[in-house]
Motif scaffolding. Structure first.
Motif, PDB file in Angstrom:
ATOM      1  N   TYR A  94      41.366  -0.325 -47.731  1.00 20.57           N
ATOM      2  CA  TYR A  94      42.271  -0.597 -46.622  1.00 20.57           C
ATOM      3  C   TYR A  94      43.637   0.012 -46.909  1.00 20.57           C
ATOM      4  N   ASN A  96      47.756  -0.151 -45.708  1.00 21.74           N
ATOM      5  CA  ASN A  96      48.729  -0.952 -44.996  1.00 21.74           C
ATOM      6  C   ASN A  96      50.087  -0.271 -45.078  1.00 21.74           C
ATOM      7  N   THR A 108      54.210  -5.516 -40.981  1.00 25.55           N
ATOM      8  CA  THR A 108      53.214  -4.900 -41.843  1.00 25.55           C
ATOM      9  C   THR A 108      51.881  -4.834 -41.110  1.00 25.55           C
ATOM     10  N   TYR A 109      51.327  -3.635 -41.003  1.00 25.23           N
ATOM     11  CA  TYR A 109      50.057  -3.420 -40.325  1.00 25.23           C
ATOM     12  C   TYR A 109      48.995  -2.981 -41.311  1.00 25.23           C
ATOM     13  N   TRP A 110      47.756  -3.326 -40.998  1.00 20.12           N
ATOM     14  CA  TRP A 110      46.604  -2.988 -41.826  1.00 20.12           C
ATOM     15  C   TRP A 110      45.609  -2.157 -41.033  1.00 20.12           C
TER      16      TRP A 110
END
Length: 120
Positions: A94, A96, A108-110
């Motif tokens: 992943y 981020n 904060t985006y993933w």
């Protein structure tokens, strides 16, 4: 909408290489720290590598010397070059990132994750 999209995962043999990409899209003015983590069933998510917007990097001991994180700010993209892959590197990876608008911190985006499988 602001989002991160990952790509580049796949199946490789021990000793092989993969290059993961993570592209941020939307009305993004600036991106702070970007990072890659990985997750295997039954284990906690592990931070693999991170890179600041000043290009300072940090790596987990398990990947140091084999993985390289980089970023292309013009493309809103971070990359994870993975060399000398081992079966224990098998995981969902992943990305981020801390995303900013011109006057607003989006947060904060993933990404959705991309599967990396290393066969022995």
């Amino acid at each position: 909408q602001v989002q991160l999209v990952e790509s580049g995962g796949g199946l490789v043999q021990t000793g092989g290489s993969l290059r993961l990409s993570c592209v941020a899209s939307g009305s993004i003015f600036n991106i702070g720290t970007m990072a890659w983590s990985r997750q295997t069933p039954g284990k906690q998510r592990e931070l693999v590598a991170s890179i600041t917007n000043g290009d300072r990097t940090n790596y987990a001991d398990s990947v140091k010397g084999r993985f390289t994180i980089s970023r292309d700010n013009a493309k809103n993209t971070t990359y994870l070059q993975m060399n000398t892959l081992k079966p224990e590197d098998t995981a969902v990876y992943y990305c981020n990132a801390d995303l900013w608008g011109r006057n607003t911190r989006f947060g904060t985006y993933w990404g959705q994750g991309t599967q990396v499988t290393v066969s022995s």
